[in-house]
Enzyme design. Structure first.
Site, PDB file in Angstrom:
ATOM      1  CE  LYS A 103      53.611  -6.544  -5.743  1.00 49.04           C
ATOM      2  NZ  LYS A 103      52.719  -7.639  -5.268  1.00 49.04           N
ATOM      3  CD  GLU A 111      42.756   0.329   3.822  1.00 47.42           C
ATOM      4  OE1 GLU A 111      43.283  -0.689   3.329  1.00 47.42           O
ATOM      5  OE2 GLU A 111      41.611   0.324   4.357  1.00 47.42           O
ATOM      6  CG  PHE A 140      42.979  -8.950  -7.221  1.00 45.86           C
ATOM      7  CD1 PHE A 140      41.732  -9.304  -6.733  1.00 45.86           C
ATOM      8  CD2 PHE A 140      44.024  -8.784  -6.319  1.00 45.86           C
ATOM      9  CE1 PHE A 140      41.529  -9.509  -5.375  1.00 45.86           C
ATOM     10  CE2 PHE A 140      43.833  -8.981  -4.967  1.00 45.86           C
ATOM     11  CZ  PHE A 140      42.577  -9.336  -4.489  1.00 45.86           C
ATOM     12  CD  GLN A 141      43.274  -5.877  -3.312  1.00 40.03           C
ATOM     13  OE1 GLN A 141      44.484  -5.654  -3.271  1.00 40.03           O
ATOM     14  NE2 GLN A 141      42.594  -6.217  -2.217  1.00 40.03           N
ATOM     15  CG  MET A 154      23.898  18.983  14.245  1.00 39.08           C
ATOM     16  SD  MET A 154      23.610  20.356  15.406  1.00 39.08           S
ATOM     17  CE  MET A 154      25.274  20.626  16.028  1.00 39.08           C
TER      18      MET A 154
END
Length: 640
Positions: free
Chosen positions: A213, A101, A163-164, A550
């Site tokens: 959802k 993602e 959940f999630q 760096m």
């Protein structure tokens, strides 16, 4: 377990209290950067949509993207966002599945940088949404047009540790221009329309729509609302005429005027206006890193970019100008060094679309608030008038769109001849050169220059973050806007490869070259699988010094060479890794092979990776120590 009893999702009593209390993420939030997301927008009835078709909330979201002419979406599928993905099955924009993602966010960000239109990404709830955060923050820091659609747990579970389930609105509030929680299917089409429109309007920036959802599964007869803007949002166009006249008088009265072109020039499409202004009045031009390409770097009055690793000529010009015309820049610390020593002799004309940036870091003597292109046109005409009314001589203004203008005029050319000559002297005195003995390892600067010669002028260059980013900025000659795509404010390692994917999807007919360091490349190299699957003709050049270079450079300069956790002698061989993904791998170690190898990589039809083993001791110079005086840049470590 955390106490979620007081979860502050939009629409809740706690959220309303937070908003009323002024839960702010900036000292002075403006239209461009709202500190707190409002509750979801009320449903809007559109005569042409309402009652004509019943669809799901998910289908309304996709219809809104279609109505906004969104052509591509980058994302990763998941449970809570599944209804929206299902709606994409046979309608809406083309979807590019990414391997992670975060990379979906970076690809969307680069898509927006390359096209000027909002890039769009999608992810599911919980870890999907949180994986987007780095990319969203990157777009926020660099003011890139960007939209994220995230799935969310059904509304009845929100705030219950489902959940999630995570408070996506709360987590993303500090790094979005605006975010929205949709609580009803009737809100989805209009809210997504508004999010896309707002992301690209005024000062661009990321917006996010959180989609529970049950909302995306529910039905609605309310469609999208293309072009919708929030009621509170106003985009300034031109600056106030009196302020423009005062600024023009300052420019006309200066002896050593200098233009500083920032990323806002590119975002507003103001490169032509910038070039016309600078050419009419014979003004030297310096850019910021985000502004690279807005003024052609091969022009005799372009001093390239300024700041910590900018050119000596650019930093000297800023340190000696008596009138700095800054366009679309926020004067970040990597540009200014110590603010007290930045442009110490100059009156500052600051053009910016966001009033919050005026005098935030550097005091503006002449603030001009408005779109960069529109204000430059105003200042152009007003400065010509100011010349006419002074003893400097008349100046014929350039016609609109005439980037070479009508001159420079004799008056401007004569007046600033000594100043322009001084700038050319600094360019000669502090050239961007390097030594490349054939019996020593490859110099990265040489690799960048040869790749530049092997590709067209409109090639898009993307980078990760580190030494390789600086070399790509310093040793490639940028002649056009939207050719340089990088992570500036956030400095996100791993940005380069997903950005190259986004840029190539946006511009399939242009060459796309990605410069990465070995440490940076390791963070997102899984996206090679996406480039192979999509048959994207991109070339990745890994400037491999087996270190996060760096960090190693700073450790050597400021930490007595204690190289803690910066040497990456454990790097894998990238050629066989590229081959394993189905790309074409190359390994480069000798000067004699550079031109042929890079040419072969560019000509390969598909993604190619060149593992260029460079001198591990090579450092980036010039360098201004953090907080230092730009005129005191170091050319060697001993000078730091």
């Amino acid at each position: 377990m955390s106490d979620r009893a007081s979860a502050t999702y939009p629409g809740s009593e706690a959220a309303a209290a937070d908003a009323e209390a002024g839960d702010q993420t900036r000292d002075e939030p403006t239209d461009e950067h709202q500190a707190a997301a409002p509750a979801a927008a009320a449903p809007t009835e559109q005569p042409e949509e309402a009652g004509t078709e019943t669809r799901t909330g998910a289908e309304a979201a996709v219809a809104a993207l279609d109505a906004a002419n969104v052509e591509h979406v980058f994302g990763v599928q998941g449970g809570a966002i599944m209804p929206v993905y299902d709606a994409l099955y046979d309608a809406g924009p083309a979807h590019v599945t990414m391997a992670h993602e975060q990379s979906a966010a970076h690809a969307a960000d680069a898509y927006g940088q390359t096209t000027g239109q909002p890039g769009v990404c999608m992810a599911t709830s919980g870890p999907g949404a949180t994986n987007l955060i780095t990319g969203i923050a990157d777009a926020d820091m660099d003011s890139d047009p960007f939209v994220a659609l995230t799935g969310q747990a059904p509304t009845e579970f929100v705030g219950n540790d489902a959940f999630q389930e995570v408070d996506t609105i709360g987590v993303t509030r500090p790094v979005t221009k605006e975010n929205y929680f949709t609580s009803h299917a009737d809100e989805v089409g209009g809210t997504v329309s508004e999010a896309v429109e707002l992301a690209g309007s005024g000062r661009p920036g990321p917006t996010l729509v959180d989609l529970p959802k049950d909302v995306t599964n529910a039905e609605t007869d309310v469609g999208p609302d293309p072009g919708r803007q929030p009621a509170y949002y106003e985009v300034p166009e031109g600056a106030e005429a009196a302020a423009v006249d005062e600024a023009a008088s300052a420019v006309a009265g200066a002896d050593r005027p200098l233009v500083l072109a920032g990323g806002g020039v590119r975002k507003s499409g103001a490169s032509e206006a910038l070039r016309a202004f600078a050419n009419t009045f014979n003004l030297p031009v310096v850019t910021t890193m985000p502004g690279i390409g807005t003024f052609p770097e091969d022009h005799e009055r372009c001093l390239s970019w300024a700041g910590m690793h900018g050119t000596g000529a650019a930093n000297m010009a800023i340190s000696h100008t008596d009138c700095l015309i800054a366009v679309g820049t926020r004067f970040d610390d990597r540009l200014t060094g110590g603010v007290e020593s930045f442009a110490p002799e100059a009156e500052v004309v600051h053009i910016d679309i966001d009033a919050a940036e005026i005098s935030k870091n550097v005091h503006a003597d002449y603030p001009l608030i408005g779109d960069a292109g529109a204000v430059l046109d105003q200042l152009h005409d007003a400065t010509a008038d100011a010349y006419d009314s002074s003893d400097t001589g008349a100046v014929e203004p350039a016609a609109a769109g005439d980037t070479e203008a009508a001159g420079p005029s004799n008056a401007a050319e004569e007046r600033y001849a000594e100043w322009c000559e001084q700038c050319r002297t600094w360019t000669e005195e502090y050239p961007m050169t390097y030594s490349a003995p054939e019996d020593e390892p490859l110099k990265p600067q040489f690799v960048v220059e040869v790749m530049d010669e092997a590709t067209p002028d409109d090639t898009v260059v993307t980078t990760g973050v580190g030494q390789h980013q600086m070399w790509a900025a310093q040793y490639w000659t940028y002649r056009q806007p939207r050719c340089w795509v990088s992570s500036h404010g956030l400095g996100t390692m791993g940005y380069g490869l997903p950005a190259a994917i986004g840029a190539k999807v946006a511009e399939p007919d242009r060459e796309v070259v990605c410069f990465e360091g070995d440490g940076s490349f390791m963070m997102t190299l899984q996206e090679l699988s996406v480039a192979v699957r999509e048959n994207l003709d991109i070339t990745v050049v890994v400037l491999n010094n087996e270190a996060i270079g760096m960090v190693r450079q700073w450790q050597d300069a400021f930490f007595e060479e204690r190289r803690m956790a910066s040497e990456y002698g454990w790097m894998p061989k990238f050629e066989p890794i590229a081959d394993a993904f189905g790309a074409k791998g190359f390994t480069l170690t000798a000067y004699d092979d550079v031109a042929d190898t890079l040419e072969a990589a560019v000509e390969y039809d598909g993604p190619a990776v060149v593992d260029a083993h460079i001198d591990p001791s090579e450092n980036v110079y010039p360098m201004v120590p953090s907080g230092g005086d730009n005129s005191g840049f170091a050319l060697t470590e001993e000078q730091l």
